[in-house]
Design a protein around this motif. Structure first.
Motif, PDB file in Angstrom:
ATOM      1  N   ASP A 135       0.810  -1.219   0.000  1.00  0.00           N
ATOM      2  CA  ASP A 135       0.000   0.000   0.000  1.00  0.00           C
ATOM      3  C   ASP A 135       0.843   1.269   0.000  1.00  0.00           C
ATOM      4  O   ASP A 135       0.323   2.371   0.150  1.00  0.00           O
ATOM      5  CB  ASP A 135      -0.969   0.010   1.181  1.00  0.00           C
ATOM      6  CG  ASP A 135      -0.272  -0.266   2.506  1.00  0.00           C
ATOM      7  OD1 ASP A 135       0.974  -0.369   2.530  1.00  0.00           O
ATOM      8  OD2 ASP A 135      -0.976  -0.388   3.531  1.00  0.00           O
ATOM      9  N   LYS A 136       2.163   1.117  -0.152  1.00  0.00           N
ATOM     10  CA  LYS A 136       3.087   2.248  -0.300  1.00  0.00           C
ATOM     11  C   LYS A 136       2.959   3.259   0.840  1.00  0.00           C
ATOM     12  O   LYS A 136       2.960   4.473   0.619  1.00  0.00           O
ATOM     13  CB  LYS A 136       2.884   2.934  -1.655  1.00  0.00           C
ATOM     14  CG  LYS A 136       3.228   2.039  -2.832  1.00  0.00           C
ATOM     15  CD  LYS A 136       3.190   2.803  -4.153  1.00  0.00           C
ATOM     16  CE  LYS A 136       3.656   1.925  -5.297  1.00  0.00           C
ATOM     17  NZ  LYS A 136       3.675   2.644  -6.591  1.00  0.00           N
ATOM     18  N   ASN A 137       2.898   2.737   2.068  1.00  0.00           N
ATOM     19  CA  ASN A 137       2.813   3.628   3.228  1.00  0.00           C
ATOM     20  C   ASN A 137       4.109   3.660   4.024  1.00  0.00           C
ATOM     21  O   ASN A 137       4.152   4.174   5.140  1.00  0.00           O
ATOM     22  CB  ASN A 137       1.650   3.219   4.127  1.00  0.00           C
ATOM     23  CG  ASN A 137       1.871   1.865   4.802  1.00  0.00           C
ATOM     24  OD1 ASN A 137       2.811   1.141   4.459  1.00  0.00           O
ATOM     25  ND2 ASN A 137       1.008   1.530   5.746  1.00  0.00           N
ATOM     26  N   ASP A 181       4.049  -4.151 -10.423  1.00  0.00           N
ATOM     27  CA  ASP A 181       3.042  -3.307 -11.073  1.00  0.00           C
ATOM     28  C   ASP A 181       2.845  -3.815 -12.498  1.00  0.00           C
ATOM     29  O   ASP A 181       3.395  -3.279 -13.457  1.00  0.00           O
ATOM     30  CB  ASP A 181       3.492  -1.848 -11.053  1.00  0.00           C
ATOM     31  CG  ASP A 181       2.437  -0.902 -11.623  1.00  0.00           C
ATOM     32  OD1 ASP A 181       1.318  -1.356 -11.941  1.00  0.00           O
ATOM     33  OD2 ASP A 181       2.753   0.299 -11.768  1.00  0.00           O
ATOM     34  N   ASP A 187       0.523   1.302  -9.055  1.00  0.00           N
ATOM     35  CA  ASP A 187       0.315   0.549  -7.818  1.00  0.00           C
ATOM     36  C   ASP A 187       0.751  -0.898  -8.035  1.00  0.00           C
ATOM     37  O   ASP A 187       0.955  -1.354  -9.154  1.00  0.00           O
ATOM     38  CB  ASP A 187      -1.141   0.631  -7.345  1.00  0.00           C
ATOM     39  CG  ASP A 187      -2.144   0.325  -8.451  1.00  0.00           C
ATOM     40  OD1 ASP A 187      -1.932  -0.636  -9.211  1.00  0.00           O
ATOM     41  OD2 ASP A 187      -3.134   1.065  -8.561  1.00  0.00           O
ATOM     42  N   ASP A 189       0.344  -4.790  -8.192  1.00  0.00           N
ATOM     43  CA  ASP A 189      -0.579  -5.898  -8.407  1.00  0.00           C
ATOM     44  C   ASP A 189       0.060  -7.175  -7.859  1.00  0.00           C
ATOM     45  O   ASP A 189       1.204  -7.179  -7.412  1.00  0.00           O
ATOM     46  CB  ASP A 189      -0.884  -6.032  -9.900  1.00  0.00           C
ATOM     47  CG  ASP A 189      -1.284  -4.709 -10.527  1.00  0.00           C
ATOM     48  OD1 ASP A 189      -2.302  -4.138 -10.105  1.00  0.00           O
ATOM     49  OD2 ASP A 189      -0.564  -4.228 -11.430  1.00  0.00           O
ATOM     50  N   ASN A 205      -4.800  -4.302  -8.816  1.00  0.00           N
ATOM     51  CA  ASN A 205      -4.985  -3.366  -7.715  1.00  0.00           C
ATOM     52  C   ASN A 205      -5.631  -2.094  -8.247  1.00  0.00           C
ATOM     53  O   ASN A 205      -5.136  -1.494  -9.208  1.00  0.00           O
ATOM     54  CB  ASN A 205      -3.616  -3.052  -7.098  1.00  0.00           C
ATOM     55  CG  ASN A 205      -3.683  -2.223  -5.832  1.00  0.00           C
ATOM     56  OD1 ASN A 205      -4.708  -1.620  -5.518  1.00  0.00           O
ATOM     57  ND2 ASN A 205      -2.571  -2.183  -5.108  1.00  0.00           N
ATOM     58  N   GLY A 207      -5.713   0.673  -6.802  1.00  0.00           N
ATOM     59  CA  GLY A 207      -5.064   1.832  -6.190  1.00  0.00           C
ATOM     60  C   GLY A 207      -5.385   1.971  -4.721  1.00  0.00           C
ATOM     61  O   GLY A 207      -4.690   2.676  -3.987  1.00  0.00           O
ATOM     62  N   ASN A 208      -6.445   1.292  -4.301  1.00  0.00           N
ATOM     63  CA  ASN A 208      -6.850   1.294  -2.894  1.00  0.00           C
ATOM     64  C   ASN A 208      -6.762  -0.096  -2.287  1.00  0.00           C
ATOM     65  O   ASN A 208      -7.423  -0.381  -1.282  1.00  0.00           O
ATOM     66  CB  ASN A 208      -8.272   1.845  -2.759  1.00  0.00           C
ATOM     67  CG  ASN A 208      -8.352   3.310  -3.146  1.00  0.00           C
ATOM     68  OD1 ASN A 208      -7.632   4.146  -2.608  1.00  0.00           O
ATOM     69  ND2 ASN A 208      -9.214   3.610  -4.111  1.00  0.00           N
ATOM     70  N   GLN A 209      -5.989  -0.952  -2.911  1.00  0.00           N
ATOM     71  CA  GLN A 209      -5.759  -2.321  -2.456  1.00  0.00           C
ATOM     72  C   GLN A 209      -7.041  -3.158  -2.459  1.00  0.00           C
ATOM     73  O   GLN A 209      -7.237  -4.036  -1.617  1.00  0.00           O
ATOM     74  CB  GLN A 209      -5.076  -2.362  -1.085  1.00  0.00           C
ATOM     75  CG  GLN A 209      -3.629  -1.913  -1.113  1.00  0.00           C
ATOM     76  CD  GLN A 209      -3.460  -0.460  -1.490  1.00  0.00           C
ATOM     77  OE1 GLN A 209      -2.961  -0.147  -2.570  1.00  0.00           O
ATOM     78  NE2 GLN A 209      -3.879   0.437  -0.608  1.00  0.00           N
TER      79      GLN A 209
END
Length: 457
Positions: A135-137, A181, A187, A189, A205, A207-209
Motif C-alpha cells: 500500500d506504499k505507506n 506493477d 500501484d 498488483d 490493484n 489503487g486502494n488495495q
C-alpha cells in the motif's frame, strides 16, 4: 487464449562450474541469495522441511560458506525471504512453515542474532511469503499463499503488527505469489500460481488495495512457480511459469493491455518446479533458469533476440532439483546460479564462466569505451562516462546483484563523441533502490562490457 510452441534446442553446457555450498542439508525447500550481514558478499538463506530448520550460510568473501542455524522449530519450513522488515537498518527473515500453519519473522539485532515473532499460527498450510510495501505507506507488508485453505492473503503491516486481509479464498492449492506493477498504473498488483486448479492468475490493484482476479491460464497442470519480467523487450511485464504435472515451462506474452498469450518454452521439463529470470549472458535479453525435479537437472534457457529459447544443461546431478535463484556470487560481473536439491540434500552454486566478446583495444576504441563511474561508491548520484565510436545504437542497463534490470538507457550517436549518463539510484519506475552493489552493462550488437558500482544511501 492462443497457444504457441517455441522451438527448443537442447545442448550440453560447459559455461558453468559447480561448487558445493553444503552436501548434507536435508530436504532444502527454498533458497535466497542475499547479503544478510551487510558485508558486501552474498550469503545463502535456506530452509529444511525435514529438520524444521531455518539457516543461513555466511560467505567469508571467498565463497566459503559457514552454516548458522536460526531456528529448528519451524515445522515443515517451506519458504523464506530476507528483508529489513522493521526498517531498522539490518536484515530480518520471514518464514512460512506448512505443518504448523505458521508465518513468522525473525528479528535481527544487527549482529545476526535473531528473535522469533509469530505473525500467524492459523495460516493453514503456509507455503510462500513475499515482502513488499503493497500500500506504499512506508511499511513492508507480506503476501502469502495458504496451500491447505486455498487462500491468497495480504498481511498488512501496522507498526510490525500484521492484519490479515484475504485477497482470494478460492485459489485451490495456492502455491506461490509475488507482486509487481503488472499494468504500470503506479500501484502494485499480485500474480500467483495455484496447484490444484492449475491456474496462473493476476490480481489487479485499483489503487486502494481492492483486487480483481484475472485468469491468465487455467490449464497449467500442477502450477508451481511464477516470475515476471519483460521477456520480449517491449516495455510491459510478461509472466513465466513452471508447472510440474505437465512438465512445462511457459511464458505469457503481455500485449500491453494485460491480455496474455501462452508460449510453451519447454514441454519436456520433467517435474518443472522452480524458475528464475536473469540476463545470464548480459545481451539485453531475459533468460530463464529452471529446476527440474523429476529430471534431476538445473537448466538454462537462453533467450535469442527472436524470443526463441535454447535449452542448456547446467547440472544433471541436482537430485530432486527443487529451487533455483541467481546472483553474482563471486562479483566478477556475470550472474551465477544457486540451486537446492531436495532429494540430494545439497545446496550448490554454479559459477558462470560465459565469456563476453573480446575486442582488441585498438578496435575497441573505434567502437566504444565504458569508463568507471564516478564517484564510486556514491550516495546521491553517479556519472557513467561512455566514449562512443562508430556505433549508432547501443543501450546501457543497470542490474542489481540478483540480475534484475533496474534501469535502462537507450542512446545513439552518429559520430565519435562522449556521453555522460547520470544515475540517481532510481529504477525504471523512478523508485529509489536499496543500497548495495549494482552492475552496469554497455551493450551493442556485437560487444558487451560490464562494470560494478556501490550505492550507499
Amino acid at each position: 487464449m492462443k497457444l504457441f510452441l517455441f522451438l527448443i534446442l537442447s545442448v550440453l553446457n560447459d559455461n558453468f562450474i559447480t561448487h558445493i555450498i553444503s552436501n548434507s542439508f536435508p530436504a532444502p525447500r527454498s533458497i535466497q541469495a542475499f547479503d544478510l550481514d551487510n558485508d558486501f558478499d552474498i550469503d545463502i538463506i535456506a530452509v529444511s522441511q525435514d529438520l524444521d530448520m531455518v539457516v543461513w550460510f555466511e560467505n567469508d568473501g571467498n565463497q566459503n560458506f559457514n552454516l548458522n542455524i536460526i531456528d529448528s522449530l519451524s515445522d515443515g519450513a517451506h519458504s523464506a525471504q530476507a528483508s529489513d522488515l522493521d526498517n531498522d537498518g539490518d536484515n530480518d527473515i520471514l518464514v512460512a512453515s506448512t505443518y504448523d500453519n505458521t508465518i513468522a519473522w525473525f528479528e535481527n539485532d544487527g549482529n545476526q542474532v535473531f528473535t522469533k515473532h509469530i505473525i500467524s499460527d492459523t495460516a493453514s498450510g503456509a507455503h510462500s511469503v513475499f515482502i513488499i510495501d503493497l500500500d506504499k505507506n512506508g511499511k513492508k507488508d507480506i503476501i502469502s499463499t495458504l496451500y491447505h485453505s486455498n487462500q491468497l492473503i495480504w498481511l498488512k503491516n501496522k507498526n510490525n503488527q500484521f492484519e490479515i486481509v484475504i485477497i482470494d479464498k478460492n485459489a485451490l492449492g495456492a502455491y506461490n505469489a509475488k507482486s509487481i506493477d503488472i499494468d504500470s498504473d503506479g500501484d502494485f498488483d499480485i500474480y500467483a500460481a495455484s496447484y490444484h486448479d492449475n491456474t496462473i492468475s493476476w490480481y489487479e490493484n485499483d489503487g486502494n488495495q481492492n483486487f480483481k482476479k484475472n485468469i491468465v491460464d487455467n490449464n497449467a497442470l500442477g502450477a508451481h512457480n511464477i516470475r515476471c519480467a519483460d521477456i520480449d523487450n517491449d516495455y510491459d511485464f510478461d509472466i513465466v511459469a513452471a508447472s510440474s504435472q505437465d512438465n512445462t515451462i511457459s511464458w505469457y506474452e503481455n500485449d500491453g493491455n494485460q491480455n496474455f498469450k501462452k508460449n510453451i518454452i519447454d514441454n519436456n521439463a520433467l517435474g518443472a518446479h522452480d524458475i528464475s529470470l536473469v540476463d545470464v549472458n548480459l545481451d539485453g535479453n531475459i533468460d530463464i533458469i529452471g529446476a527440474l525435479f523429476k529430471n534431476n537437472s538445473i537448466v538454462f534457457y537462453k533467450n535469442t533476440s527472436e524470443n526463441n529459447f535454447v535449452k542448456n544443461i547446467i547440472s544433471h546431478d541436482a537430485i530432486g532439483a527443487h529451487a533455483v535463484t541467481n546472483t553474482d556470487i563471486d562479483f566478477d560481473g556475470d550472474y551465477d546460479v544457486v540451486s537446492a536439491s531436495k532429494n540430494g540434500n545439497h545446496l550448490l552454486w554454479h559459477e558462470n564462466i560465459i565469456k563476453t566478446l573480446n575486442i582488441e583495444a585498438t578496435e575497441k576504441n573505434n567502437r566504444f569505451l565504458l569508463n568507471d563511474n564516478y564517484p564510486n561508491p556514491f550516495n546521491s548520484q553517479t556519472i557513467i562516462s561512455i566514449e562512443i565510436g562508430v556505433l549508432k545504437k547501443f543501450k546501457l542497463i543497470i542490474y542489481d546483484y540478483k540480475g534484475n534490470e533496474i534501469r535502462r538507457f537507450i542512446m545513439g550517436k552518429d559520430s565519435i563523441s562522449k556521453n555522460n549518463v547520470v544515475w540517481n539510484g532510481t529504477d525504471n519506475n523512478n523508485i529509489t533502490v536499496a543500497s548495495g552493489i549494482y552492475l552496469y552493462s554497455l551493450i551493442s550488437d556485437n560487444y558487451i562490457e560490464t562494470k560494478k558500482m556501490i550505492y550507499l544511501k
